[in-house]
Design a protein around this motif. Structure first.
Motif, PDB file in Angstrom:
ATOM      1  N   GLN A  13       2.264 -11.774  12.654  1.00 40.70           N
ATOM      2  CA  GLN A  13       2.577 -11.835  14.083  1.00 40.70           C
ATOM      3  C   GLN A  13       4.031 -11.407  14.320  1.00 40.70           C
ATOM      4  OE1 GLN A  13       1.126 -13.640  17.068  1.00 40.70           O
ATOM      5  NE2 GLN A  13      -0.902 -13.651  16.173  1.00 40.70           N
ATOM      6  N   GLU A  14       4.945 -11.960  13.529  1.00 43.69           N
ATOM      7  CA  GLU A  14       6.371 -11.636  13.684  1.00 43.69           C
ATOM      8  C   GLU A  14       6.637 -10.158  13.428  1.00 43.69           C
ATOM      9  OE1 GLU A  14       8.574 -14.269  11.161  1.00 43.69           O
ATOM     10  OE2 GLU A  14       7.914 -16.050  12.254  1.00 43.69           O
ATOM     11  N   ALA A  15       6.001  -9.602  12.396  1.00 42.42           N
ATOM     12  CA  ALA A  15       6.207  -8.188  12.067  1.00 42.42           C
ATOM     13  C   ALA A  15       5.730  -7.276  13.194  1.00 42.42           C
ATOM     14  CB  ALA A  15       5.490  -7.843  10.762  1.00 42.42           C
ATOM     15  N   LEU A  16       4.557  -7.576  13.752  1.00 38.73           N
ATOM     16  CA  LEU A  16       4.037  -6.726  14.817  1.00 38.73           C
ATOM     17  C   LEU A  16       4.794  -6.915  16.125  1.00 38.73           C
ATOM     18  CD1 LEU A  16       0.265  -6.756  13.947  1.00 38.73           C
ATOM     19  CD2 LEU A  16       1.877  -4.867  13.725  1.00 38.73           C
ATOM     20  N   ARG A  17       5.312  -8.094  16.366  1.00 39.27           N
ATOM     21  CA  ARG A  17       6.207  -8.267  17.516  1.00 39.27           C
ATOM     22  C   ARG A  17       7.472  -7.432  17.317  1.00 39.27           C
ATOM     23  NH1 ARG A  17       3.649 -13.569  18.018  1.00 39.27           N
ATOM     24  NH2 ARG A  17       2.968 -13.738  20.178  1.00 39.27           N
ATOM     25  N   GLY A  18       7.862  -7.251  16.061  1.00 35.94           N
ATOM     26  CA  GLY A  18       8.995  -6.379  15.743  1.00 35.94           C
ATOM     27  C   GLY A  18       8.727  -4.932  16.122  1.00 35.94           C
ATOM     28  N   VAL A  19       7.487  -4.495  16.037  1.00 36.19           N
ATOM     29  CA  VAL A  19       7.121  -3.145  16.485  1.00 36.19           C
ATOM     30  C   VAL A  19       7.393  -3.023  17.982  1.00 36.19           C
ATOM     31  CG1 VAL A  19       5.195  -1.538  16.835  1.00 36.19           C
ATOM     32  CG2 VAL A  19       5.417  -2.781  14.666  1.00 36.19           C
ATOM     33  N   VAL A  20       6.972  -4.020  18.742  1.00 34.23           N
ATOM     34  CA  VAL A  20       7.197  -4.005  20.195  1.00 34.23           C
ATOM     35  C   VAL A  20       8.705  -4.011  20.473  1.00 34.23           C
ATOM     36  CG1 VAL A  20       6.803  -5.219  22.369  1.00 34.23           C
ATOM     37  CG2 VAL A  20       4.987  -5.144  20.644  1.00 34.23           C
ATOM     38  N   ARG A  21       9.458  -4.845  19.753  1.00 35.09           N
ATOM     39  CA  ARG A  21      10.915  -4.916  19.926  1.00 35.09           C
ATOM     40  C   ARG A  21      11.547  -3.554  19.663  1.00 35.09           C
ATOM     41  NH1 ARG A  21      12.047  -7.758  15.851  1.00 35.09           N
ATOM     42  NH2 ARG A  21      11.548  -9.763  16.774  1.00 35.09           N
ATOM     43  N   LYS A  22      11.142  -2.895  18.583  1.00 39.60           N
ATOM     44  CA  LYS A  22      11.698  -1.589  18.221  1.00 39.60           C
ATOM     45  C   LYS A  22      11.389  -0.540  19.293  1.00 39.60           C
ATOM     46  CE  LYS A  22      13.192   1.654  15.341  1.00 39.60           C
ATOM     47  NZ  LYS A  22      14.587   1.962  15.308  1.00 39.60           N
ATOM     48  N   VAL A  23      10.155  -0.514  19.760  1.00 43.81           N
ATOM     49  CA  VAL A  23       9.752   0.460  20.774  1.00 43.81           C
ATOM     50  C   VAL A  23      10.529   0.225  22.072  1.00 43.81           C
ATOM     51  CG1 VAL A  23       7.831   1.199  22.244  1.00 43.81           C
ATOM     52  CG2 VAL A  23       7.481   0.895  19.792  1.00 43.81           C
ATOM     53  N   LEU A  24      10.591  -1.025  22.526  1.00 49.01           N
ATOM     54  CA  LEU A  24      11.300  -1.313  23.768  1.00 49.01           C
ATOM     55  C   LEU A  24      12.804  -1.046  23.631  1.00 49.01           C
ATOM     56  CD1 LEU A  24       9.521  -4.542  25.081  1.00 49.01           C
ATOM     57  CD2 LEU A  24       9.178  -2.157  25.800  1.00 49.01           C
ATOM     58  N   SER A  99       7.835 -14.097  21.746  1.00 47.31           N
ATOM     59  CA  SER A  99       6.872 -15.137  21.367  1.00 47.31           C
ATOM     60  C   SER A  99       5.847 -15.411  22.468  1.00 47.31           C
ATOM     61  CB  SER A  99       7.602 -16.433  21.012  1.00 47.31           C
ATOM     62  OG  SER A  99       8.352 -16.895  22.123  1.00 47.31           O
ATOM     63  N   ALA A 100       6.117 -14.972  23.706  1.00 48.74           N
ATOM     64  CA  ALA A 100       5.193 -15.181  24.824  1.00 48.74           C
ATOM     65  C   ALA A 100       4.191 -14.035  24.979  1.00 48.74           C
ATOM     66  CB  ALA A 100       5.974 -15.342  26.129  1.00 48.74           C
ATOM     67  N   LEU A 101       4.357 -12.952  24.213  1.00 48.50           N
ATOM     68  CA  LEU A 101       3.482 -11.789  24.359  1.00 48.50           C
ATOM     69  C   LEU A 101       2.062 -12.091  23.934  1.00 48.50           C
ATOM     70  CD1 LEU A 101       5.625  -8.784  23.063  1.00 48.50           C
ATOM     71  CD2 LEU A 101       5.325  -9.614  25.398  1.00 48.50           C
ATOM     72  N   LEU A 113      -1.767  -3.734  20.574  1.00 45.68           N
ATOM     73  CA  LEU A 113      -1.666  -4.924  19.739  1.00 45.68           C
ATOM     74  C   LEU A 113      -2.033  -6.126  20.588  1.00 45.68           C
ATOM     75  CD1 LEU A 113       1.786  -4.189  18.066  1.00 45.68           C
ATOM     76  CD2 LEU A 113      -0.458  -3.998  16.979  1.00 45.68           C
ATOM     77  N   GLN A 114      -2.659  -7.094  19.962  1.00 48.71           N
ATOM     78  CA  GLN A 114      -3.007  -8.326  20.660  1.00 48.71           C
ATOM     79  C   GLN A 114      -2.461  -9.485  19.844  1.00 48.71           C
ATOM     80  OE1 GLN A 114      -7.177  -8.691  21.394  1.00 48.71           O
ATOM     81  NE2 GLN A 114      -6.946 -10.546  22.596  1.00 48.71           N
TER      82      GLN A 114
END
Length: 162
Positions: A13-24, A99-101, A113-114
């Motif tokens: 979960q943390e790693a894939l949230r990192g993908v969103v962080r990187k893109v944004l 963490s709210a995504l 991603l979900q």
């Protein structure tokens, strides 16, 4: 089955949230490239989410925002992002922790991603303590685009302007 003491589900979960962080972060720095745009779903009552009372009354549990043509002030931190959007002609600043995504989808390339948000926004604001594996959040999964059969992996290089 052996008990997962490493907690791969949480690490994924943390790693894939990192993908969103990187893109944004890249979009905040250089803008949206090409036809890319994002649908971002989040739990409105998760810890750290900041919305106006008007939006919170309208979107009591969950909200999906679109970052496409008209957004401003996108700022990304290690733990979340803030963005200015207009709702019914009124400017609003939203603060959303990663963490709210619940979901991230870029329809231009059919990438999504979900996420599971662990007990966020429970009515009494109290999450029950649990140590059982049955209560562990499910691992995040790629979400196929509507009306498609497969998933598509997209390189982050495709998000960079050339």
């Amino acid at each position: 089955m052996a008990e997962d003491l490493i907690r791969y589900d949480i690490l994924a979960q943390e790693a894939l949230r990192g993908v969103v962080r990187k893109v944004l972060s890249e979009v905040a720095r250089t803008g949206l490239p090409g036809d890319h745009h994002f649908f971002i779903s989040f739990v409105t009552r998760a810890p750290g989410v900041r919305l106006s009372q008007r939006l919170l009354e309208q979107y009591d549990k969950e909200m999906t925002i679109v970052l496409q043509n008209q957004f401003d002030g996108l700022k990304v931190t290690e733990t979340g992002f803030e963005v200015g959007l207009s709702f019914d002609g009124r400017a609003e600043m939203l603060v959303i922790p990663f963490s709210a995504l619940k979901g991230f989808f870029d329809p231009s390339v059919q990438f999504g991603l979900q996420f599971d948000v662990e007990r966020a926004g429970e009515p009494d604001g109290e999450a029950e303590a649990s140590t059982g594996a049955e209560d562990a959040p499910a691992a995040p999964k790629a979400v196929p685009a509507p009306e498609t059969q497969g998933e598509k992996v997209v390189s982050l290089d495709s998000f960079r302007k050339k």
